[in-house]
Each structure stands twice: as C-alpha cells, then as structure tokens.
Design a protein around this motif. Structure first.
Motif, mmCIF file in Angstrom:
data_model
loop_
_atom_site.group_PDB
_atom_site.id
_atom_site.type_symbol
_atom_site.label_atom_id
_atom_site.label_comp_id
_atom_site.label_asym_id
_atom_site.label_seq_id
_atom_site.Cartn_x
_atom_site.Cartn_y
_atom_site.Cartn_z
ATOM 1 N N PHE A 132 0.741 -1.111 0.129
ATOM 2 C CA PHE A 132 -0.185 -0.001 0.096
ATOM 3 C C PHE A 132 0.926 1.081 0.219
ATOM 4 C CE2 PHE A 132 -2.511 -3.292 1.595
ATOM 5 C CZ PHE A 132 -3.865 -3.243 1.408
ATOM 6 N N ASP A 133 0.999 1.880 -1.229
ATOM 7 C CA ASP A 133 1.818 3.069 -1.285
ATOM 8 C C ASP A 133 1.081 4.374 -1.224
ATOM 9 O OD1 ASP A 133 3.875 4.776 -1.805
ATOM 10 O OD2 ASP A 133 4.099 4.293 -4.014
ATOM 11 N N GLU A 134 1.320 4.951 -0.017
ATOM 12 C CA GLU A 134 0.554 6.121 0.282
ATOM 13 C C GLU A 134 -0.951 6.048 -0.110
ATOM 14 O OE1 GLU A 134 1.657 8.475 1.780
ATOM 15 O OE2 GLU A 134 3.850 8.579 1.477
ATOM 16 N N PRO A 135 -1.753 4.738 0.720
ATOM 17 C CA PRO A 135 -3.007 4.641 -0.045
ATOM 18 C C PRO A 135 -4.303 5.464 0.493
ATOM 19 C CG PRO A 135 -2.349 3.363 1.896
ATOM 20 C CD PRO A 135 -1.135 4.085 1.492
ATOM 21 N N THR A 136 -3.787 6.298 1.331
ATOM 22 C CA THR A 136 -5.040 7.390 2.014
ATOM 23 C C THR A 136 -4.675 8.580 1.397
ATOM 24 O OG1 THR A 136 -3.860 7.587 4.118
ATOM 25 C CG2 THR A 136 -5.337 5.748 3.894
ATOM 26 N N SER A 137 -3.799 8.924 0.690
ATOM 27 C CA SER A 137 -3.455 10.217 0.188
ATOM 28 C C SER A 137 -4.832 10.866 -0.574
ATOM 29 C CB SER A 137 -2.397 10.228 -0.549
ATOM 30 O OG SER A 137 -2.168 11.321 -0.999
ATOM 31 N N GLY A 138 -5.364 11.949 -0.042
ATOM 32 C CA GLY A 138 -6.374 12.650 -0.868
ATOM 33 C C GLY A 138 -7.794 12.048 -0.672
ATOM 34 N N ALA A 177 -13.518 6.834 3.123
ATOM 35 C CA ALA A 177 -12.657 5.897 2.272
ATOM 36 C C ALA A 177 -11.391 5.638 2.867
ATOM 37 C CB ALA A 177 -12.454 6.862 0.816
ATOM 38 N N SER A 178 -10.578 6.469 3.529
ATOM 39 C CA SER A 178 -9.536 5.996 4.492
ATOM 40 C C SER A 178 -9.564 4.665 5.267
ATOM 41 C CB SER A 178 -9.035 7.169 5.065
ATOM 42 O OG SER A 178 -8.401 8.198 4.172
ATOM 43 N N ILE A 236 2.747 -4.067 3.514
ATOM 44 C CA ILE A 236 3.587 -3.271 3.485
ATOM 45 C C ILE A 236 2.994 -1.881 3.272
ATOM 46 C CG2 ILE A 236 5.819 -2.430 2.505
ATOM 47 C CD1 ILE A 236 6.062 -4.993 3.529
ATOM 48 N N LEU A 237 3.046 -0.885 4.417
ATOM 49 C CA LEU A 237 2.528 0.423 4.265
ATOM 50 C C LEU A 237 3.664 1.322 4.065
ATOM 51 C CD1 LEU A 237 0.349 2.339 4.476
ATOM 52 C CD2 LEU A 237 0.477 2.160 7.020
ATOM 53 N N SER A 238 3.639 2.073 2.880
ATOM 54 C CA SER A 238 4.583 3.336 2.714
ATOM 55 C C SER A 238 3.686 4.499 2.753
ATOM 56 C CB SER A 238 5.033 3.128 1.387
ATOM 57 O OG SER A 238 5.827 4.253 0.830
ATOM 58 N N THR A 239 4.258 5.230 3.810
ATOM 59 C CA THR A 239 3.501 6.365 4.307
ATOM 60 C C THR A 239 4.480 7.486 4.802
ATOM 61 O OG1 THR A 239 1.493 7.370 5.137
ATOM 62 C CG2 THR A 239 2.773 5.629 6.448
ATOM 63 N N HIS A 240 3.911 8.523 4.756
ATOM 64 C CA HIS A 240 4.490 9.659 5.670
ATOM 65 C C HIS A 240 3.782 10.051 6.775
ATOM 66 C CE1 HIS A 240 2.317 12.098 2.436
ATOM 67 N NE2 HIS A 240 2.205 13.082 3.255
ATOM 68 N N GLN A 241 2.488 9.533 6.959
ATOM 69 C CA GLN A 241 1.324 9.820 7.797
ATOM 70 C C GLN A 241 2.021 8.862 9.089
ATOM 71 O OE1 GLN A 241 -0.814 12.126 7.690
ATOM 72 N NE2 GLN A 241 -0.640 12.378 5.243
ATOM 73 N N MET A 242 2.522 9.728 10.075
ATOM 74 C CA MET A 242 3.126 8.730 11.336
ATOM 75 C C MET A 242 1.999 8.403 11.978
ATOM 76 S SD MET A 242 6.399 8.856 10.800
ATOM 77 C CE MET A 242 5.914 8.851 9.174
ATOM 78 N N ILE A 243 0.614 8.899 12.076
ATOM 79 C CA ILE A 243 -0.299 8.482 12.984
ATOM 80 C C ILE A 243 -0.860 7.206 12.389
ATOM 81 C CG2 ILE A 243 -2.742 9.190 13.599
ATOM 82 C CD1 ILE A 243 -2.044 11.975 13.549
ATOM 83 N N ASP A 244 -0.922 7.072 11.105
ATOM 84 C CA ASP A 244 -1.560 5.744 10.681
ATOM 85 C C ASP A 244 -0.457 4.590 11.158
ATOM 86 O OD1 ASP A 244 -3.840 6.912 9.635
ATOM 87 O OD2 ASP A 244 -3.282 7.040 7.608
ATOM 88 N N ALA A 245 0.676 5.250 10.740
ATOM 89 C CA ALA A 245 1.894 3.940 10.990
ATOM 90 C C ALA A 245 2.012 3.394 12.235
ATOM 91 C CB ALA A 245 3.203 4.682 10.372
#
Length: 318
Positions: free
Chosen positions: A159-165, A170-171, A189-198
C-alpha cells in the motif's frame, strides 16, 4: 511468522542520481510493516523496484521465495499493489473490471467469479458491483481498487500512500482491509509519511531518508531509543540527526544540455577580459593590417555574445 519479503542491498540509480542506496529489510506474514519517510525519500522507488516495475541497479529482493531479478513473472503472481492512482476503467462495471484484471493474472473464469463474490462480500460492494465504475463515489472506487489489487489473492500486499487525498470514510476502508489482511496471515507493506497511521497499524517500521535506511525496528523500540513519546517525534528526531547531503537531481535530456551550457560568472568575466585585451593588442600593435583589425572586431563580438548569453539565457534558467 515466515519471512515473505527480503530486501538485500537494494540500490536504484537514475543516471547520476541515486534514489535508493543499499536498502535492507525483511517483512513477515501476519504483520504490517511500515516503510516511512518524507516525500522524495525513496519509498516509492523502493516499492516499485520490489514490484518489478523498475529494474534495480544492484541488489535484489526475494518475494515469497522468488528473486525479482531472475523470476519477475513469479514475483508478480505473489504481490498486489495499491497506490494513490485508483486505476479502474470507468466504462466497465465493477465486475468487468475485476474480471479483466483476473484474466491478466491468468486466473480461470471459475476462480475469478468466486474471488469476486468473496471480495464483494468482504468490502460490501454487492450494491454497486454491476454498475459502471464511472458512476462510483470516491469510496466505491477505492473499494474496487483494493479488490483489483488483490483479485489474485497475493501473499504480499503493498500500500503506497493509500489514503492520500481520500476522505475519512474511504481512508477507513483501506485501513480496515489492511488489518483483515494481516489477520489472514498476509504480509502487508504500508508506505506512508502519515506517522499517526503508521503508529496505529504497524508492528515494525523502517525509516528511509535521502535514499538510505536510518532505522528498522518495532515502533516501541524506536520511541525508546530516541526517548520520545510517539512515532512522529521519533521520526523527526531521527531525520534531523542525519547530516544533510547535497544530492543531484535526475538528469534529463534538457538538464543535461543545460549543464553543458551553464557557465560560471567568473569564467564569463575572464573570457570577456581576455577577448577585450586581445582586441586592444591587435588595434594598438598592428593597426595598419586589415586582417588583424578583423580579428580585433571578432574578439569584441565574441565578448559581447558571451555577456548577452549569460544575461538572457543562463541566468533565466538557474
């Protein structure tokens, strides 16, 4: 838990620009592994290389026992990728979209329909599965995109930035599906810059910055090591401690041409002085000869051209 993804010394370069350098990590079945980093850190390049969309410059990754360099077709059978690009065909119904992608993965018609029924129930798509995707809301399209990515029931989900936008509903659909996949023993695998989700989802995380790995551990261990209370603060502290390095941008044809034409002010002024000095010598020493006089004029023209080139071309493109 078995290791389903093993990344070994993965490096990817674009001309003179190193996007990813010597990246190493492993991810297991039944866990959500976070690949974290700021925008431009190299996360997407790493994942695209693992998914065989890019060829590594060096190093490799073993996906469900298959090497991305030697067995890319087998790798594709065991991996599913969901990105910010929803990637469904608006003119087709949800069922037709899923059937099409199932056929691309070589599934039989019976297996495709069985899998569509399973995913429709799981993602609550039965009310709109027969409608054209162009009429879907964003949340409906996101559910269809998830189903498309996993129609072949892969062992590893990226999942590469799956919740962006996406909006909150939906998120939540994406995040809930990730949790279900983990419970089913999948490697997520979760790729993100959203630290809360991570922090909320991931069992272990790796932090990548400037194309290099700077941490790989459980969330709690990273917080303890950095003496912080949450993953966001730990992340900021880690990337702050990494010395800034001057990196070059990927060279395109236009950039390459520009770099060849780029002249420094010091060089330009030196050339202008030499040209004017040469013109002066020709005029003063041999003024009676037309040939030398012509060369003198030529030196002046060259000097003026260099100055104009610097002013109107080079400086505007810096």
């Amino acid at each position: 838990m078995d290791t389903l993804l093993l990344v070994k010394h993965l490096t990817k370069k674009f001309h003179d620009f190193t996007a990813v350098e010597d990246v190493n990590f492993e991810a297991r079945g039944g866990e959500i592994f976070g690949l974290l980093g700021p925008n431009g850190a190299g996360k997407t390049t790493t994942l695209r290389t693992i998914a065989t969309a890019l060829q590594p410059t060096s190093g490799t990754a073993i996906v469900a026992g298959y090497d991305i360099n030697e067995q890319p077709e087998e790798v594709k059978k065991h991996i599913g990728v969901l990105t910010t690009d929803i990637g469904v065909y608006d003119r087709l119904s949800g069922r037709e979209n899923l059937s099409y992608f199932g056929e691309l993965y070589g599934m039989s018609a019976v297996d495709i329909q069985r899998r569509i029924k399973e995913l429709s129930d799981l993602l609550e798509m039965n009310d709109f599965i027969e409608r054209r995707a162009g009429k879907y809301s964003t949340g409906m399209k996101q559910k269809l995109a998830i189903a498309r990515a996993v129609i072949h029931n892969p062992d590893i989900l990226i999942f590469d930035e799956p919740t962006s936008g996406l909006d909150v509903l939906a998120s939540q659909t994406v995040l809930n599906f990730m949790k279900r996949s983990k419970d089913q023993g999948k490697c997520v695998i979760l790729s993100t810059h959203q630290m809360i989700d991570a922090e909320r989802l991931c069992d272990r995380v790796a932090i990548i910055h400037q194309g290099r790995m700077i941490a790989d551990d459980t969330v709690s261990n990273i917080e303890n090591i950095t003496r912080t209370e949450n993953l966001e603060d730990a992340f900021l502290k880690l990337i702050k401690d990494v010395p800034a390095e001057k990196t070059s941008a990927p060279i395109t044809n236009n950039n390459s041409l520009k770099s060849r034409l780029m002249l420094t002010p010091k060089w330009i002024w030196s050339a202008a002085i030499i040209a004017l000095a040469g013109a002066h010598l020709f005029f003063q020493i041999l003024p009676q000869l037309e040939t030398q006089r012509s060369f003198g004029y030529l030196f002046i023209v060259v000097a003026v051209f260099i100055l104009m080139f610097n002013k109107y071309y080079v400086r505007r493109r810096r």
